[in-house]
Design an enzyme around this catalytic site. Structure first.
Site, short mmCIF file in Angstrom:
data_model
loop_
_atom_site.label_atom_id
_atom_site.label_comp_id
_atom_site.label_asym_id
_atom_site.label_seq_id
_atom_site.Cartn_x
_atom_site.Cartn_y
_atom_site.Cartn_z
CE LYS A 1 -1.99 2.35 3.31
NZ LYS A 1 -1.71 3.67 2.74
CD GLU B 1 13.61 4.28 7.14
OE1 GLU B 1 13.61 5.19 8.00
OE2 GLU B 1 13.46 4.48 5.94
CB CYS C 1 13.66 9.05 7.19
SG CYS C 1 14.52 7.98 6.02
CD GLU D 1 11.23 12.70 10.87
OE1 GLU D 1 10.26 12.04 11.25
OE2 GLU D 1 12.11 12.25 10.11
P1 ADP Z 1 3.35 10.88 7.57
O1 ADP Z 1 3.02 11.27 8.97
O2 ADP Z 1 4.71 11.28 7.18
O3 ADP Z 1 2.28 11.19 6.56
P2 ADP Z 1 2.62 8.21 8.19
O4 ADP Z 1 3.51 7.48 9.10
O5 ADP Z 1 1.34 8.76 8.70
O6 ADP Z 1 3.50 9.32 7.53
O7 ADP Z 1 2.26 7.33 6.92
C1 ADP Z 1 3.12 6.43 6.30
C2 ADP Z 1 2.31 5.29 5.77
O8 ADP Z 1 1.63 4.68 6.85
C3 ADP Z 1 1.23 5.66 4.76
O9 ADP Z 1 1.16 4.66 3.75
C4 ADP Z 1 -0.04 5.64 5.59
O10 ADP Z 1 -1.19 5.37 4.84
C5 ADP Z 1 0.25 4.52 6.56
N1 ADP Z 1 -0.51 4.57 7.82
C6 ADP Z 1 -0.90 5.66 8.51
N2 ADP Z 1 -1.58 5.31 9.61
C7 ADP Z 1 -1.60 3.96 9.64
C8 ADP Z 1 -2.17 2.98 10.54
N3 ADP Z 1 -2.83 3.33 11.65
N4 ADP Z 1 -1.99 1.67 10.25
C9 ADP Z 1 -1.32 1.29 9.15
N5 ADP Z 1 -0.79 2.16 8.27
C10 ADP Z 1 -0.92 3.47 8.49
#
Ligand code: ADP
Length: 503
Positions: free
Chosen positions: A201, A276, A310, A407
Site C-alpha cells: 500500500k 524504518e 528520514c 522531526e
Molecule cells: P506521515 O506522517 O509522514 O504522513 P505516516 O507514518 O502517517 O507518515 O504514513 C506512512 C504510511 O503509513 C502511509 O502509507 C499511511 O497510509 C500509513 N498509515 C498511517 N496510519 C496507519 C495505521 N494506523 N496503520 C497502518 N498504516 C498506516
C-alpha cells in the site's frame, strides 16, 4: 529570498502519457488484474506544485484489503512463487527492473506530478534507486541458504542436523510519500527474492507510481497474487493490513508515531515487523574542513527533497571557530535549493507534498521563532498556489526547543556551536532518534572516533545520505527496528528452520 517574487510558480503542462495515466479509472491491482473497489470511496490525487486535483485513486475498503490478502495468501500457500527455481524468481525480478527502466521517464514525471519533487531529481535518484533495489535483491534469490550444523550436546554421527531458510509468508508493506516508487521497490524486492507474496500500500498522498508499477508486475511475468497493490488510507486500509490474521509480516516506513502504533497492533498476531521511522540526523562540521565545500554539503543534507527525508541532516553542529562562516555558506548554498514547480527543468527542489505538510512545517518555523530562534535564511514561503517553503536556517536555538527535538520533515535546519569532540558527540546523541549522522573532517582519527560514538544506523564521512543497496539501512533507538538492504535486508523476510534427524 525576495527574488522568488519574480519567479513563476506556474506548473508546466503534463505529457500525454502522464495525462492518460492520470485519467484512468480508480482501480486496485489484485491477482494480476485491475479490479473495482467494493465501494465508491476514492482519494483525490493532488499536484502539490499547483494545489490542483489531477486524478483519483481507490480508498480501499476492508473487503478490498481482505481480497488482496486472500490473493497473496493463496499465492503463497500453493508455492507458485516460492516453489519456482531461484533462477526463475531472479529473472522475473530482473525483467521488472528492465521494464521500470524502459518507462523511467514516465515514472519520473508521474512522481514529480504526484509528490512535487523535481522530475530531474526523480529521474536521477528515485527511479534508478528503485531499479537497483530490485536488481541487487534479485541476485539473492539464488543465494539464500541454510547450513549443516554439527550438534553440540547430541552424539556425533547419530544425528544429522541442518538449518533451512524459508520465506516468512504474506507480507503487508506500507510505504510513505517522500520517495514513493523507490520505497515501494525497496520493500517488494527482498520479499520477492525470499519467495514471499505481497500486499503493498503506497501512501494516500502519493499512490500513482505504485499503480504504474502494477502494470509492469503482470508484464514481467509474476504469477497472479504474488504482488498485489492497493491504495487507501492508513488508518483504515493500512490498519486492516496490520491486523489481518492472514498476514505474516509487516514492513513499514513512515513516522515514528505510526510505527509505534503498528508495532502494538501487530503484536496480537505476532507478526514479524520491520520499521524504518523518523530521524533528526546530526551533521557535525569539525574546524579543519574546507568551509565552502562543506557548507554546500550541509545545505544538500537538509534541503534535498525539501527536507522530506528520514535521514535529512536537520541538526547542524559547527565548531565555534567556523560557525559564522559555515552558516553564511549554508545560507548562500540555499539559493540552489529554492523551490520551483516540479516540472520546471531548472528546479532542484519542489513544493512540500501537501497542504497538511506545509502547515506542519510552517508551524514549526513559527514555533521556533516564538521560542527565540533567529532566522539566518528563509523562514517564509513564496506567494504561490502550491506548497512551497523556502530553505530555512535557524540559529540561536537551544536543546529544549521543539525545532531542535522533533522531526520537522521540511527544509528547516537548526544550527548549534560546539567546542570539542566530547561535547559534539553528546549533543549529537541528545535525541530519541538514531537513523543517520554526517561527520565532516579531514582528520581520520576524529572521523573514526565520532563514527564510533554517534548512535545511528548509518554514519557518513564527508558526505550525507549516500545510500547503497548493498549496505544495511535502519535505525537505532526510536528510528526503527530491523535493517533493510544488504544481506540483512533479505534476512528480514526469512524464517530459519532447524532440522534434527536421528540416524
Ligand atoms: P506521515 O506522517 O509522514 O504522513 P505516516 O507514518 O502517517 O507518515 O504514513 C506512512 C504510511 O503509513 C502511509 O502509507 C499511511 O497510509 C500509513 N498509515 C498511517 N496510519 C496507519 C495505521 N494506523 N496503520 C497502518 N498504516 C498506516
Amino acid at each position: 529570498m525576495n527574488e522568488t517574487a519574480t519567479v513563476s510558480f506556474e506548473q508546466l503542462a503534463y505529457s500525454q502519457a502522464a495525462q492518460a495515466f492520470l485519467d484512468r479509472e480508480p482501480r486496485l491491482f489484485i491477482n494480476n488484474a485491475w479490479t473495482a473497489s467494493s465501494h465508491d470511496a476514492t482519494i483525490a490525487v493532488e499536484d502539490p506544485s499547483s494545489g490542483r486535483i489531477v486524478s483519483r485513486v481507490v480508498d480501499a475498503s476492508d473487503r478490498d484489503v481482505d481480497r488482496a490478502v486472500a490473493a497473496a495468501r493463496a499465492a503463497f500457500d500453493d508455492g507458485r512463487w516460492s516453489g519456482l527455481a531461484p533462477m526463475a524468481r531472479e529473472r522475473t525480478m530482473n525483467r521488472l527492473a528492465d521494464l521500470i527502466e524502459a518507462h523511467a521517464d514516465l515514472f519520473a514525471e508521474l512522481e514529480a506530478i504526484d509528490n512535487g519533487k523535481p522530475k530531474g531529481m526523480a529521474g536521477a535518484v528515485d527511479i534508478p534507486g528503485a531499479i537497483s533495489q530490485i536488481r541487487f535483491m534479485a541476485g539473492w534469490a539464488s543465494k539464500v541458504a541454510g547450513e549443516t550444523t554439527a550438534p553440540y550436546t547430541l552424539p556425533a554421527g547419530k544425528v544429522f542436523s541442518y538449518t533451512v531458510k524459508e520465506p516468512v509468508g504474506v507480507c503487508a508493506q506500507i510505504v510513505p510519500w517522500n520517495f514513493p516508487l523507490l520505497m515501494a521497490c525497496l520493500k517488494i524486492a527482498p520479499a520477492l527474492a525470499a519467495g514471499c507474496t505481497i500486499v503493498l500500500k503506497p501512501a494516500e498522498q502519493t499512490s500513482i507510481t505504485a499503480l504504474k508499477l502494477a502494470d509492469l508486475v503482470a508484464e514481467a511475468g509474476f504469477p497472479a497474487g504474488v504482488v498485489n497493490i492497493i491504495t487507501g488510507n492508513g488508518h483504515t486500509a493500512g490498519d486492516r493490513m496490520v491486523k489481518h490474521p492472514d498476514v505474516d509480516k509487516i514492513a513499514f516506513t513512515g513516522s515514528t508515531e505510526i510505527g509505534k502504533l503498528i508495532n502494538r497492533n501487530a503484536t496480537a498476531t505476532m507478526k514479524r515487523v520491520t520499521l524504518e521511522l523518523g530521524g533528526k540526523s546530526p551533521v557535525v562540521v569539525m574546524p579543519d574542513v574546507d568551509v565552502a565545500s562543506v557548507a554546500a554539503g550541509a545545505a544538500g543534507a537538509i534541503f534535498f527533497n525539501s527536507g522530506q527525508v528520514c535521514i535529512a541532516g536537520s541538526r547542524l553542529f559547527a565548531h565555534k571557530s567556523i560557525f559564522d562562516e559555515v552558516i553564511e555558506g549554508v545560507a548562500q548554498a540555499s539559493a540552489f535549493w529554492a523551490p520551483r514547480p516540479s516540472l520546471d527543468p531548472a528546479g532542484h527542489t519542489g513544493p512540500l507534498v501537501s497542504r497538511e505538510q506545509f502547515d506542519r512545517v510552517m508551524g514549526y518555523i513559527e514555533a521556533g521563532k516564538r521560542d527565540g530562534a533567529s532566522v539566518a535564511v528563509g523562514g517564509d514561503a513564496p506567494a504561490a498556489d502550491g506548497y512551497y517553503v523556502n530553505p530555512t536556517v535557524l540559529v540561536d536555538v537551544n536543546p529544549q526547543m521543539s525545532v531542535v527535538r522533533e522531526e520537522i520533515f521540511g527544509p528547516v535546519v537548526v544550527a548549534q556551536r560546539f567546542e570539542d569532540l566530547d561535547e559534539v558527540a553528546s549533543m549529537a546523541n541528545d535525541t530519541c532518534f538514531g537513523l543517520g549522522a554526517g561527520v565532516w573532517t579531514r582528520d581520520l582519527a576524529t572521523m573514526h572516533k565520532l563514527a564510533a560514538r554517534i548512535k545511528a544506523g548509518t554514519v557518513w564521512g564527508n558526505c550525507h545520505a549516500m545510500i547503497d543497496t548493498a549496505l544495511p539501512f535502519g535505525g537505532y533507538k526510536q528510528s526503527g527496528s530491523g535493517r533493510e538492504q544488504g544481506r540483512q535486508g533479505i534476512n528480514a523476510y526469512l524464517e530459519t528452520k532447524s532440522v534434527i534427524i536421528q540416524l
